[in-house]
Every structure is written in C-alpha cells, then in structure tokens.
Design a protein around this motif. Structure first.
Motif, PDB file in Angstrom:
ATOM      1  N   GLN A 107      44.020  41.420  31.583  1.00  0.00           N
ATOM      2  CA  GLN A 107      44.965  41.392  30.482  1.00  0.00           C
ATOM      3  C   GLN A 107      46.393  41.447  30.991  1.00  0.00           C
ATOM      4  O   GLN A 107      46.659  41.835  32.134  1.00  0.00           O
ATOM      5  N   GLU A 108      47.311  41.051  30.127  1.00  0.00           N
ATOM      6  CA  GLU A 108      48.724  41.172  30.443  1.00  0.00           C
ATOM      7  C   GLU A 108      49.049  42.658  30.592  1.00  0.00           C
ATOM      8  O   GLU A 108      48.723  43.471  29.742  1.00  0.00           O
ATOM      9  N   GLY A 109      49.648  43.029  31.716  1.00  0.00           N
ATOM     10  CA  GLY A 109      50.008  44.427  31.946  1.00  0.00           C
ATOM     11  C   GLY A 109      49.033  45.122  32.877  1.00  0.00           C
ATOM     12  O   GLY A 109      49.263  45.183  34.086  1.00  0.00           O
ATOM     13  N   PRO A 110      47.908  45.625  32.338  1.00  0.00           N
ATOM     14  CA  PRO A 110      46.984  46.377  33.207  1.00  0.00           C
ATOM     15  C   PRO A 110      46.219  45.514  34.188  1.00  0.00           C
ATOM     16  O   PRO A 110      45.690  46.026  35.180  1.00  0.00           O
ATOM     17  N   GLY A 111      46.136  44.220  33.961  1.00  0.00           N
ATOM     18  CA  GLY A 111      45.378  43.361  34.872  1.00  0.00           C
ATOM     19  C   GLY A 111      43.892  43.574  34.718  1.00  0.00           C
ATOM     20  O   GLY A 111      43.400  44.073  33.704  1.00  0.00           O
ATOM     21  N   LEU A 112      43.144  43.210  35.756  1.00  0.00           N
ATOM     22  CA  LEU A 112      41.687  43.334  35.711  1.00  0.00           C
ATOM     23  C   LEU A 112      41.252  44.790  35.756  1.00  0.00           C
ATOM     24  O   LEU A 112      41.879  45.624  36.420  1.00  0.00           O
ATOM     25  N   SER A 113      40.162  45.087  35.075  1.00  0.00           N
ATOM     26  CA  SER A 113      39.590  46.427  35.139  1.00  0.00           C
ATOM     27  C   SER A 113      39.033  46.666  36.535  1.00  0.00           C
ATOM     28  O   SER A 113      38.690  45.730  37.263  1.00  0.00           O
ATOM     29  N   ALA A 114      38.950  47.928  36.920  1.00  0.00           N
ATOM     30  CA  ALA A 114      38.417  48.284  38.239  1.00  0.00           C
ATOM     31  C   ALA A 114      36.985  47.785  38.399  1.00  0.00           C
ATOM     32  O   ALA A 114      36.574  47.344  39.481  1.00  0.00           O
ATOM     33  N   GLU A 115      36.219  47.839  37.317  1.00  0.00           N
ATOM     34  CA  GLU A 115      34.827  47.382  37.363  1.00  0.00           C
ATOM     35  C   GLU A 115      34.751  45.898  37.683  1.00  0.00           C
ATOM     36  O   GLU A 115      33.920  45.467  38.496  1.00  0.00           O
ATOM     37  N   ALA A 116      35.636  45.117  37.091  1.00  0.00           N
ATOM     38  CA  ALA A 116      35.630  43.682  37.336  1.00  0.00           C
ATOM     39  C   ALA A 116      35.985  43.365  38.783  1.00  0.00           C
ATOM     40  O   ALA A 116      35.361  42.517  39.429  1.00  0.00           O
ATOM     41  N   GLN A 117      36.985  44.045  39.309  1.00  0.00           N
ATOM     42  CA  GLN A 117      37.380  43.810  40.697  1.00  0.00           C
ATOM     43  C   GLN A 117      36.283  44.209  41.668  1.00  0.00           C
ATOM     44  O   GLN A 117      36.040  43.523  42.661  1.00  0.00           O
ATOM     45  N   LYS A 118      35.613  45.306  41.373  1.00  0.00           N
ATOM     46  CA  LYS A 118      34.602  45.835  42.288  1.00  0.00           C
ATOM     47  C   LYS A 118      33.386  44.931  42.376  1.00  0.00           C
ATOM     48  O   LYS A 118      32.755  44.803  43.440  1.00  0.00           O
ATOM     49  N   THR A 119      33.035  44.276  41.295  1.00  0.00           N
ATOM     50  CA  THR A 119      31.796  43.498  41.254  1.00  0.00           C
ATOM     51  C   THR A 119      32.005  42.012  41.556  1.00  0.00           C
ATOM     52  O   THR A 119      31.025  41.281  41.699  1.00  0.00           O
ATOM     53  N   ALA A 120      33.237  41.560  41.658  1.00  0.00           N
ATOM     54  CA  ALA A 120      33.494  40.142  41.922  1.00  0.00           C
ATOM     55  C   ALA A 120      33.113  39.783  43.356  1.00  0.00           C
ATOM     56  O   ALA A 120      33.257  40.594  44.280  1.00  0.00           O
ATOM     57  N   SER A 121      32.633  38.554  43.542  1.00  0.00           N
ATOM     58  CA  SER A 121      32.277  38.094  44.890  1.00  0.00           C
ATOM     59  C   SER A 121      33.509  37.636  45.662  1.00  0.00           C
ATOM     60  O   SER A 121      33.473  37.530  46.885  1.00  0.00           O
ATOM     61  N   LEU A 122      34.600  37.376  44.946  1.00  0.00           N
ATOM     62  CA  LEU A 122      35.839  36.934  45.581  1.00  0.00           C
ATOM     63  C   LEU A 122      36.998  37.332  44.679  1.00  0.00           C
ATOM     64  O   LEU A 122      36.915  37.191  43.461  1.00  0.00           O
ATOM     65  N   VAL A 123      38.068  37.860  45.277  1.00  0.00           N
ATOM     66  CA  VAL A 123      39.282  38.195  44.541  1.00  0.00           C
ATOM     67  C   VAL A 123      40.422  37.356  45.105  1.00  0.00           C
ATOM     68  O   VAL A 123      40.658  37.361  46.312  1.00  0.00           O
ATOM     69  N   VAL A 124      41.100  36.627  44.242  1.00  0.00           N
ATOM     70  CA  VAL A 124      42.209  35.787  44.692  1.00  0.00           C
ATOM     71  C   VAL A 124      43.488  36.185  43.960  1.00  0.00           C
ATOM     72  O   VAL A 124      43.447  36.736  42.854  1.00  0.00           O
ATOM     73  N   SER A 125      44.613  35.890  44.588  1.00  0.00           N
ATOM     74  CA  SER A 125      45.913  36.181  44.003  1.00  0.00           C
ATOM     75  C   SER A 125      46.787  34.939  44.088  1.00  0.00           C
ATOM     76  O   SER A 125      46.502  34.005  44.842  1.00  0.00           O
ATOM     77  N   ILE A 126      47.844  34.929  43.296  1.00  0.00           N
ATOM     78  CA  ILE A 126      48.782  33.806  43.263  1.00  0.00           C
ATOM     79  C   ILE A 126      50.048  34.222  44.009  1.00  0.00           C
ATOM     80  O   ILE A 126      50.618  35.281  43.741  1.00  0.00           O
TER      81      ILE A 126
END
Length: 217
Positions: free
Chosen positions: A165-184
């Motif tokens: 979401q705008e502001g808080p970004g991804l939840s910790a749960e979403a980041q932890k379970t993703a197979s890949l995290v990318v940034s811009i």
C-alpha cells in the motif's frame, strides 16, 4: 476562445471520443453489439474492438493474456488500486488480485475493470495458496534492504507481482514469503514511489523481458 488562444492550463472542448453509429450494412459477426452499432461506441477501448460486445472483447484478450498476475494489498483502502487495474489491463495481465478489503475505489480504473479478471483474497495466505496451486512465483516489490534492482533482476515468466500500500508498503508476511523481492532504482529525495506508478514500472519490466511485442497494438 479558440484552441490556439487557450492558455497552458485551460481546457478546450474536444470532439467526442470513439465512433458514431455504424454506417452502411451491419456486420453479421456475432461479436458485434447491435446497440453499439445503432448508437455508436464511446467506450475506452482500442479501435479493433469498436462495436464489439464486452464478452467478445474479454474472450479475445483471454486468448493472448500474459502469464503474469498482479496483486496489491488493500488493508487500508488504497486509492491506487484503480490505476493498477488500468495498467494491468493495458499490459494484458492474467488477473489482478486484491488482498485484504474487498471494496476499492474503481474510479481510477476508467472502466477497464470490466475487461480485466479480478480476484479477491482475505489475506496474504490466500494469495500464496493460489500462487502455489497455479505454480506461480511470488515477486514482492518493495525498496527494502536485500532487494534486487528490478532494472537488472530476471523476473520469472509465470509469476505474481505483489505490491504493498501507499505509505506502509508491503506487509512483513508478504516480504517474508516471496521468492524474490525487487526494488525500483530511485535518485531523488522521496522515500517511495506512488504504488500505482511502481506497478506500471514493474509490469513494463516484465513486458520487456517476456512479451512478444509483435502482438502489441
């Protein structure tokens, strides 16, 4: 005031968008909508779909949708979802997933949600279950430590691009379970990019890597 006399911030009346009633003998193709043929087609669709029934348009796009999905967390009524849906439609995403609150502001979608498959999940676990069932890698998008630059990362062809979401970004749960995290990559002073803009950037990165540009309009 004429168009040439209008100032840089003034609007000038334009011709109505779309096309008027069909001229000549009507086509026999069942994809065409008699009401649109009679009254004209002012919808926000590309010219090859003028006068087509909505169901016919969706069916045609289904035959060439890309194998990436888009998901956005909606735990605080994110107003960017409409923009995300509109962009996903432009890139022919397989589906858009709303995670969290079911209701969202559709104004930004500019009616493109009528042609885009939309799915809802109560929480991140629901999305992850769907992804696992469909064999989709989950790619989280957030500018957190350890993330890979999307400009150089190799995105999976069959995947779910998950945005926070705008502001808080991804939840910790979403980041932890993703197979890949990318940034811009960012070079200015702001801590984050608008979620709707970020979604467009990452979807386009996928298109550059995997899409057949010969199929673009």
């Amino acid at each position: 005031m004429t168009e040439n006399e209008a100032g840089p911030t003034e609007w000038v009346a334009r011709e109505e968008v779309g096309v008027g009633p069909w001229e000549g003998e009507w086509p026999a193709d069942e994809r065409y909508d008699p009401e649109l043929l009679a009254n004209g087609d002012r919808r926000n669709v590309v010219d090859p779909y003028r006068y087509w029934r909505r169901e016919a348009i969706v069916s045609d796009v289904d035959g060439r949708r890309h194998p990436f999905h888009v998901a956005i967390e909606n735990f605080q009524h994110d107003h960017n979802i409409g923009t995300v849906v509109r962009t996903a439609n432009a890139f022919a995403a397989a589906a858009v997933h709303i995670v969290g609150r079911r209701r969202w502001n559709r104004r930004g979608a500019m009616v493109t949600d009528r042609y885009q498959h939309l799915l809802h999940h109560e929480d991140v676990n629901g999305l992850l279950t769907f992804a696992a069932t469909e064999g989709l890698a989950v790619v989280a998008v957030d500018n957190t430590p350890g993330s890979q630059p999307v400009e150089t990362a190799e995105l999976p062809r069959e995947c779910v691009l998950l945005f926070g979401q705008e502001g808080p970004g991804l939840s910790a749960e979403a980041q932890k379970t993703a197979s890949l995290v990318v940034s811009i990559a960012q070079f200015g002073t702001t801590r984050s990019i608008n979620a709707g803009v970020a979604a467009g950037i990452v979807m386009h990165a996928w298109v550059r890597q995997h899409a057949d540009l010969a199929q673009a309009w």
